[in-house]
Scaffold this active site. Sequence first.
Site, PDB file in Angstrom:
ATOM      1  CG  ASP A 132     -41.614  35.214 -51.965  1.00  0.00           C
ATOM      2  OD1 ASP A 132     -41.044  36.312 -51.886  1.00  0.00           O
ATOM      3  OD2 ASP A 132     -41.704  34.373 -51.206  1.00  0.00           O
ATOM      4  NE  ARG A 182     -36.916  38.861 -53.488  1.00  0.00           N
ATOM      5  CZ  ARG A 182     -38.074  38.292 -53.294  1.00  0.00           C
ATOM      6  NH1 ARG A 182     -38.326  37.222 -53.340  1.00  0.00           N
ATOM      7  NH2 ARG A 182     -38.854  39.015 -52.211  1.00  0.00           N
TER       8      ARG A 182
HETATM    9  P1  FDA Z   1     -25.753  29.216 -54.179  1.00  0.00           P
HETATM   10  O1  FDA Z   1     -26.725  27.962 -53.700  1.00  0.00           O
HETATM   11  O2  FDA Z   1     -24.824  28.688 -55.132  1.00  0.00           O
HETATM   12  O3  FDA Z   1     -25.122  29.343 -52.987  1.00  0.00           O
HETATM   13  C1  FDA Z   1     -24.059  30.279 -52.757  1.00  0.00           C
HETATM   14  C2  FDA Z   1     -23.373  30.191 -51.558  1.00  0.00           C
HETATM   15  O4  FDA Z   1     -24.100  30.573 -50.678  1.00  0.00           O
HETATM   16  C3  FDA Z   1     -22.940  28.791 -51.013  1.00  0.00           C
HETATM   17  O5  FDA Z   1     -21.854  28.162 -51.420  1.00  0.00           O
HETATM   18  C4  FDA Z   1     -23.046  28.741 -49.654  1.00  0.00           C
HETATM   19  O6  FDA Z   1     -21.939  29.228 -49.009  1.00  0.00           O
HETATM   20  C5  FDA Z   1     -24.235  29.963 -49.344  1.00  0.00           C
HETATM   21  N1  FDA Z   1     -25.653  29.406 -49.237  1.00  0.00           N
HETATM   22  C6  FDA Z   1     -26.432  29.368 -50.020  1.00  0.00           C
HETATM   23  N2  FDA Z   1     -27.647  28.629 -49.667  1.00  0.00           N
HETATM   24  C7  FDA Z   1     -27.360  28.540 -48.287  1.00  0.00           C
HETATM   25  C8  FDA Z   1     -28.140  27.690 -47.255  1.00  0.00           C
HETATM   26  N3  FDA Z   1     -29.236  27.407 -47.376  1.00  0.00           N
HETATM   27  N4  FDA Z   1     -27.263  27.584 -45.928  1.00  0.00           N
HETATM   28  C9  FDA Z   1     -26.047  27.802 -46.057  1.00  0.00           C
HETATM   29  N5  FDA Z   1     -25.339  28.370 -46.878  1.00  0.00           N
HETATM   30  C10 FDA Z   1     -26.018  28.705 -47.933  1.00  0.00           C
HETATM   31  N6  FDA Z   1     -36.189  31.189 -54.647  1.00  0.00           N
HETATM   32  C11 FDA Z   1     -37.497  31.003 -55.306  1.00  0.00           C
HETATM   33  O7  FDA Z   1     -37.510  30.139 -56.237  1.00  0.00           O
HETATM   34  N7  FDA Z   1     -38.246  31.959 -55.493  1.00  0.00           N
HETATM   35  C12 FDA Z   1     -38.069  33.101 -54.627  1.00  0.00           C
HETATM   36  O8  FDA Z   1     -39.081  33.984 -54.681  1.00  0.00           O
HETATM   37  C13 FDA Z   1     -36.933  33.423 -53.927  1.00  0.00           C
HETATM   38  N8  FDA Z   1     -36.833  34.552 -53.016  1.00  0.00           N
HETATM   39  C14 FDA Z   1     -35.508  34.766 -52.465  1.00  0.00           C
HETATM   40  C15 FDA Z   1     -35.306  35.920 -52.082  1.00  0.00           C
HETATM   41  C16 FDA Z   1     -34.197  35.963 -51.432  1.00  0.00           C
HETATM   42  C17 FDA Z   1     -33.825  37.255 -50.595  1.00  0.00           C
HETATM   43  C18 FDA Z   1     -33.044  34.962 -51.458  1.00  0.00           C
HETATM   44  C19 FDA Z   1     -31.522  35.505 -50.803  1.00  0.00           C
HETATM   45  C20 FDA Z   1     -33.205  33.700 -51.939  1.00  0.00           C
HETATM   46  C21 FDA Z   1     -34.665  33.554 -52.478  1.00  0.00           C
HETATM   47  N9  FDA Z   1     -34.829  32.484 -52.962  1.00  0.00           N
HETATM   48  C22 FDA Z   1     -36.078  32.183 -53.841  1.00  0.00           C
HETATM   49  C23 FDA Z   1     -33.721  31.256 -53.003  1.00  0.00           C
HETATM   50  C24 FDA Z   1     -32.999  31.226 -53.967  1.00  0.00           C
HETATM   51  O9  FDA Z   1     -33.786  30.724 -55.365  1.00  0.00           O
HETATM   52  C25 FDA Z   1     -31.954  30.087 -53.930  1.00  0.00           C
HETATM   53  O10 FDA Z   1     -32.492  28.825 -53.756  1.00  0.00           O
HETATM   54  C26 FDA Z   1     -30.848  30.536 -52.808  1.00  0.00           C
HETATM   55  O11 FDA Z   1     -30.721  31.936 -52.590  1.00  0.00           O
HETATM   56  C27 FDA Z   1     -29.572  29.993 -52.753  1.00  0.00           C
HETATM   57  O12 FDA Z   1     -29.018  30.166 -54.007  1.00  0.00           O
HETATM   58  P2  FDA Z   1     -27.576  31.339 -53.943  1.00  0.00           P
HETATM   59  O13 FDA Z   1     -27.970  32.321 -54.899  1.00  0.00           O
HETATM   60  O14 FDA Z   1     -27.545  31.979 -52.886  1.00  0.00           O
HETATM   61  O15 FDA Z   1     -26.346  30.435 -54.566  1.00  0.00           O
END
Ligand code: FDA
Length: 308
Positions: A132, A182
Amino acid sequence: MSLARSALLAVSRNQWLARQMSQRTFARRAVKRFMPGEEPEDALAAAQDLAAAGIGTIFTQLGENLTALGDADAVREHYLWLLDVIRQRALPAWPSVKPTQLGLDLSQEACLANLETLAAKAEAAGSLLWIDMEDSSYVDRTLALFRSLREKHAKVGLALQACLRRTPADLDALLPLRPTIRLVKGAYLEPPHVAFPAKRDVDAAFLQLGERLLELAARGGAFPIFGTHDIRLIARLTDHARALKVADSAWEIHMLYGIRAADQRRLTAEGRKVRTLISYGRSWFPWYMRRLAERPANVWFVMKSLVG
Ligand code: FDA
């Protein structure tokens, strides 16, 4: 960045609140939305169900910023046990670890030794070790760890954060390794000179980096994973992958347990390779606050748990 998001990310670092909340029944009930349970067997059972639906798993035992190297040894031993179970149960699963959970705050050498042991075991178990990315103060050290690991082990992946202004240059520097990456948006509170403060800029950076990774994948130069729940971005990247004729098996979409579960199944049915990251363990407070910060509307679930 919204005020609610900054406030929740600031709260995520409060150790007094972490101790208080971890003991409160209402908080533990609310956390269940994002994890099947605190015990490893809860996570393993959920992974078995997902595997039956064609969805792979990433496992993360929660905990970060350890203050004693002995605790890091216990974390390493836990993941060694988990990798044995993954092999015995033939689960399509990969572990994902935080460097500070393996001692990075205390000793870079000890952290690397722990990662080496896990990477060797992951390889032997037919799995892949994920690293991560934590807040920006750790990026240089985490990149150095990844480079050292890749000298001996091919089956290691690294998270990169689209929100950081430095990430395109970091990706360029990793290309000779043909890396497994990732791509995520980034979950930490960062100053504006380090990370884009506006969400639309983070989304644009994600798209640009994602397209770049797919172009590399088209000629075997990278294995991209998109760690996002952003369906619009996933659709655009899927179109790009098709246009470039990148095989479905040459890139993946990873999401968190409890978020967009229906989309995870739909994408799988459409032929995408999807994995769900399942977290477990007792030290969930900072991680849970970051989940609330991603969508402050989630605070409503905590309120409901208070009365429900
Ligand atoms: P965005 O925040 O724009 O969300 C898109 C949509 O997804 C939202 O409109 C909502 O519908 C849904 N959604 C997103 N988050 C939600 C929540 N918490 N609850 C409910 N609905 C939600 N970060 C990091 O800094 N270091 C890392 O190593 C990792 N590793 C990691 C692994 C994996 C498999 C994932 C999926 C995520 C991470 N992250 C991470 C977290 C990442 O940086 C980020 O904070 C989250 O994925 C939320 O961003 P989205 O890309 O989903 O987009």
